[in-house]
Design a protein around this motif. Structure first.
Motif, PDB file in Angstrom:
ATOM      1  N   GLU A  74      10.528   4.219  -9.416  1.00 53.87           N
ATOM      2  CA  GLU A  74       9.183   3.783  -9.028  1.00 53.87           C
ATOM      3  C   GLU A  74       8.971   3.987  -7.525  1.00 53.87           C
ATOM      4  N   TYR A  75      10.000   3.671  -6.730  1.00 57.02           N
ATOM      5  CA  TYR A  75       9.900   3.882  -5.281  1.00 57.02           C
ATOM      6  C   TYR A  75       9.670   5.355  -4.967  1.00 57.02           C
TER       7      TYR A  75
ATOM      8  N   ARG B   1       0.870  -1.180   0.000  1.00 57.72           N
ATOM      9  CA  ARG B   1       0.000   0.000   0.000  1.00 57.72           C
ATOM     10  C   ARG B   1       0.905   1.227   0.000  1.00 57.72           C
ATOM     11  N   ARG B   2       0.379   2.351  -0.429  1.00 52.48           N
ATOM     12  CA  ARG B   2       1.180   3.584  -0.484  1.00 52.48           C
ATOM     13  C   ARG B   2       1.763   3.947   0.877  1.00 52.48           C
ATOM     14  N   ASP B   3       0.998   3.710   1.938  1.00 46.72           N
ATOM     15  CA  ASP B   3       1.470   4.084   3.273  1.00 46.72           C
ATOM     16  C   ASP B   3       2.525   3.112   3.813  1.00 46.72           C
ATOM     17  N   GLU B   4       2.778   2.010   3.126  1.00 47.48           N
ATOM     18  CA  GLU B   4       3.790   1.048   3.558  1.00 47.48           C
ATOM     19  C   GLU B   4       5.131   1.220   2.845  1.00 47.48           C
ATOM     20  N   VAL B   5       5.151   2.027   1.786  1.00 46.73           N
ATOM     21  CA  VAL B   5       6.335   2.119   0.931  1.00 46.73           C
ATOM     22  C   VAL B   5       7.551   2.628   1.700  1.00 46.73           C
TER      23      VAL B   5
ATOM     24  N   MET C  15      18.428  -1.037  -2.316  1.00 50.66           N
ATOM     25  CA  MET C  15      17.386  -1.150  -3.322  1.00 50.66           C
ATOM     26  C   MET C  15      18.035  -1.068  -4.707  1.00 50.66           C
ATOM     27  N   PRO C  16      17.671  -1.953  -5.631  1.00 49.69           N
ATOM     28  CA  PRO C  16      18.259  -1.902  -6.975  1.00 49.69           C
ATOM     29  C   PRO C  16      17.965  -0.570  -7.666  1.00 49.69           C
ATOM     30  N   ASP C  17      18.929  -0.111  -8.452  1.00 49.02           N
ATOM     31  CA  ASP C  17      18.750   1.151  -9.173  1.00 49.02           C
ATOM     32  C   ASP C  17      17.531   1.107 -10.092  1.00 49.02           C
ATOM     33  N   GLY C  18      17.214  -0.078 -10.616  1.00 50.11           N
ATOM     34  CA  GLY C  18      16.116  -0.230 -11.571  1.00 50.11           C
ATOM     35  C   GLY C  18      14.733   0.080 -11.034  1.00 50.11           C
ATOM     36  N   ILE C  19      14.553   0.101  -9.708  1.00 49.55           N
ATOM     37  CA  ILE C  19      13.211   0.397  -9.171  1.00 49.55           C
ATOM     38  C   ILE C  19      13.189   1.665  -8.320  1.00 49.55           C
ATOM     39  N   LYS C  20      14.303   2.370  -8.248  1.00 49.01           N
ATOM     40  CA  LYS C  20      14.345   3.570  -7.401  1.00 49.01           C
ATOM     41  C   LYS C  20      13.389   4.656  -7.879  1.00 49.01           C
TER      42      LYS C  20
END
Length: 128
Positions: free
Chosen positions: A122-123, A97-101, A115-120
């Motif tokens: 999106e995070y 959920r958005r509040d868990e990110v 955290m992998p660079d490929g999803i930063k």
């Protein structure tokens, strides 16, 4: 001038030792001040809020988000992940959920997982 500086240093050390002995003798626990505010309300605009929440999180058990398999990547540089490995992180991120990110990111940090660079990107988008 040298004697004055040495005297002040000695006096500071002496006062510290006396304070420590006094505290131990009376069995007092050091006072730890709880952070002000709620970590759920940190919006990233305040560095002190983020720091307080990270310190608070470090004193609590690490929260897992059904991502125990990511512990295998502990200590790896963020630019060393393959596409398949990055996809494992993305799958977890997409189930949150958005509040868990932000809490998930804190969990990764406390567990020593980069955290992998490929999803930063999106995070960052989801953490807003």
């Amino acid at each position: 001038m040298l004697y004055l500086i040495l005297s002040l240093v000695f006096l500071g050390i002496f006062a510290g030792i006396l304070g420590y002995i006094s505290q131990r003798r009376h069995g007092e626990e050091p006072v730890v001040q709880a952070p002000l505010g709620d970590c759920a309300t940190c919006d990233g605009g305040s560095a002190s809020c983020e720091q307080e929440c990270m310190m608070e999180a470090a004193t609590k058990p690490i929260e897992y988000f059904e991502d125990e398999e990511l512990d295998a990547y502990r200590g790896r540089p963020s630019d060393s992940f393959t596409e398949e490995e990055t996809e494992q992180f993305a799958e977890v991120l997409e189930t949150l959920r958005r509040d868990e990110v932000k809490a998930w990111n804190r969990s990764l940090i406390l567990r020593g997982i980069n955290m992998p660079d490929g999803i930063k990107d999106e995070y960052i988008e989801l953490a807003k």
